[in-house]
Design a protein around this motif. Structure first.
Motif, PDB file in Angstrom:
ATOM      1  N   GLY A  33       0.798  -1.228   0.000  1.00  0.00           N
ATOM      2  CA  GLY A  33       0.000   0.000   0.000  1.00  0.00           C
ATOM      3  C   GLY A  33       0.826   1.271   0.000  1.00  0.00           C
ATOM      4  N   ASN A  34       2.130   1.151   0.292  1.00  0.00           N
ATOM      5  CA  ASN A  34       3.014   2.320   0.322  1.00  0.00           C
ATOM      6  C   ASN A  34       3.484   2.628  -1.099  1.00  0.00           C
ATOM      7  OD1 ASN A  34       4.924   4.288   0.721  1.00  0.00           O
ATOM      8  ND2 ASN A  34       6.165   3.099   2.169  1.00  0.00           N
ATOM      9  N   GLU A  35       2.865   3.625  -1.714  1.00  0.00           N
ATOM     10  CA  GLU A  35       3.179   3.924  -3.125  1.00  0.00           C
ATOM     11  C   GLU A  35       4.539   4.599  -3.312  1.00  0.00           C
ATOM     12  OE1 GLU A  35       0.445   8.004  -3.173  1.00  0.00           O
ATOM     13  OE2 GLU A  35      -0.217   6.208  -4.229  1.00  0.00           O
ATOM     14  N   THR A  36       5.197   4.984  -2.208  1.00  0.00           N
ATOM     15  CA  THR A  36       6.513   5.641  -2.326  1.00  0.00           C
ATOM     16  C   THR A  36       7.667   4.632  -2.385  1.00  0.00           C
ATOM     17  OG1 THR A  36       6.832   5.839   0.077  1.00  0.00           O
ATOM     18  CG2 THR A  36       5.631   7.624  -1.023  1.00  0.00           C
ATOM     19  N   LEU A  37       7.375   3.342  -2.241  1.00  0.00           N
ATOM     20  CA  LEU A  37       8.445   2.340  -2.306  1.00  0.00           C
ATOM     21  C   LEU A  37       9.080   2.338  -3.695  1.00  0.00           C
ATOM     22  CD1 LEU A  37       6.951  -0.757  -0.408  1.00  0.00           C
ATOM     23  CD2 LEU A  37       8.583   0.919   0.459  1.00  0.00           C
ATOM     24  N   ASP A  38      10.345   1.938  -3.758  1.00  0.00           N
ATOM     25  CA  ASP A  38      11.096   1.882  -5.012  1.00  0.00           C
ATOM     26  C   ASP A  38      10.828   0.546  -5.707  1.00  0.00           C
ATOM     27  OD1 ASP A  38      13.030   1.610  -6.998  1.00  0.00           O
ATOM     28  OD2 ASP A  38      14.555   2.692  -5.861  1.00  0.00           O
TER      29      ASP A  38
END
Length: 446
Positions: A33-38
């Motif tokens: 759910g964390n859209e900032t992950l690479d």
């Protein structure tokens, strides 16, 4: 056509589950759910393997393509995408469920509020000292899914399992289970003590009459639970003789597991401190005995076993002050064991993430032992407020672990101990209790 499984969570459990499933020829969608992950950094964890990665909101088009979801333990079951999956009738499995479906051999599963890691590590040592193929997995640090495909029918495995993992089991079936104790923890996740207990007891859900469950006779909830089980129960007690069980008698750990009374070890021979650790030793012995390890191997391992990192771990003695790292004391009951193990006037560093715990009983256990209380993290003010009417000699606040260690060094006199035993989770200031403990040790050694 290959089946497609959604793996939810990009941490240790999620990566382990995705790798295992890919290795079995399953098509995997890794979701976080964390859209900032690479995305590329995640993809690099799967060299030579094709994996689809989805971040942010979970599209309905993904849900229509999957047959099951393996969910990481850190994801609460109340989040929107879980509701979407349930509405669509998609089975949701924990990482330990997925691993169990692919693993082989015999399994022991250890749960409880406190003592899981020490008991699992000691059990793992006992199994390793007797069997050619043994594995130690779960919350202890190695994902069960990372090891499952290496197991054979001759393998024995011990898994440290949490309430978060047990919430979503289906066929998970250990031949030997253990519940060490039950005290309030993770109530922010489970909502009530009753639900927390129910989930912990699921470790026995699929066990039958030929299986074994190891339980703490001195825990009233577990005593009542054990008396209603159809599995064979092995009891341990730190307070009284248990016919057919294992118990503490004075300074001796006595076993009647094999049908005769025998002194296994004197507590003075152990390298782990405190009554709670004697309970852990008894539980590990009962689990390993049920897994077929002979008494002489159990005795030898008990004498050799060293304390687990971050659990009342001796760090160093400087200027006649002993420093201990008990970062794994992530709730008040665990921290009570830490403070009870101290034999010197103690400067205590505590506080952290607020899991909704009450601190009164822990603070009362500190009275007469703690000369200075140094608080940090989100719970600092809450703990200080509960400590005030108890008349603590000194309560101080620190904004960082570095400041807390400096305060502790200044407060400690020759003959004292400095103990990090937070009674709280590490989140918010640290990634996990291991990082918190290692930072504390680094600062102390510097």
């Amino acid at each position: 056509m290959k089946r497609t499984i959604l793996v939810a969570g990009g941490g240790i459990s999620g990566i382990g589950a995705a790798r295992m499933l890919l290795a079995t020829g399953t098509s995997v969608i890794l979701y976080d759910g964390n859209e900032t992950l690479d995305t590329e950094a995640l993809r690099e964890k799967f060299p030579g393997q094709e994996i689809e990665i989805v971040l942010g909101e979970l599209p309905d088009t993904v849900i229509t393509r999957i047959t099951a979801c393996v969910i990481s333990p850190g994801i609460p079951l109340k989040v929107p995408f879980v509701k979407q999956l349930r509405k669509a009738g998609i089975p949701i499995w924990s990482e330990i469920e997925a691993a169990f479906r692919h693993g082989k051999g015999r399994l022991a599963a250890i749960t409880g509020t406190n003592g899981k890691t020490t008991t699992t590590a000691l059990t793992g040592q006992m199994l390793e000292n007797y069997y050619e193929s043994s594995f130690v997995v779960g919350n202890i640090g190695t994902a069960y899914t990372e090891e499952a495909l290496k197991m054979t029918e001759a393998s024995v495995t011990v898994a440290e399992v949490s309430s978060f993992q047990l919430e979503t089991i289906d066929t998970f079936h250990p031949q030997v289970s253990a519940i060490l104790n039950l005290t309030p923890d993770h109530l922010d996740r489970h909502g009530s003590m009753e639900e927390y207990i129910r989930v912990k007891e699921l470790v026995t859900k699929n066990q039958g009459t030929e299986d074994v469950c190891v339980l703490n006779y001195e825990d009233p909830v577990l005593r009542a639970f054990g008396e209603g089980l159809s599995v064979k129960v092995l009891w341990f007690s730190s307070k009284q003789r248990i016919p057919g069980g294992i118990y503490l008698e004075g300074t001796s750990i006595v076993s009647e597991l094999s049908g005769k009374r025998e002194v296994l070890v004197e507590t003075g021979e152990l390298k782990i401190l405190g009554v709670h650790n004697y309970e852990n030793a008894m539980a590990a012995t009962a689990v390993s005995f049920a897994m077929g390890v002979p008494m002489e191997v159990l005795q030898k391992t008990l004498r050799e076993f060293q304390a687990v990192e971050h659990r009342i771990e001796f760090v160093v003695e400087r200027d006649q002050v002993a420093y201990y790292n008990d970062s794994k004391g992530t709730n008040p009951d665990a921290a009570i064991q830490g403070i009870r193990a101290m034999t010197r006037p103690t400067v205590l560093i505590a506080g952290g993430y607020d899991k909704g715990s009450a601190y009164g009983e822990w603070l009362e256990a500190c009275l007469g032992r703690v000369k200075s209380l140094i608080l940090l993290g989100a719970t600092a003010e809450k703990i200080a407020k509960e400590a005030e009417p108890l008349g603590f000699p000194e309560v101080r606040f620190a904004s960082s672990m570095e400041e807390a260690v400096k305060c502790a060094k200044a407060a400690a006199k020759p003959g004292d101990a400095v103990l990090l035993s937070p009674a709280c989770a590490s989140w918010g200031m640290f990634r996990n209790y291991e990082e918190r403990g290692r930072i504390f040790k680094k600062l102390v050694l510097e």
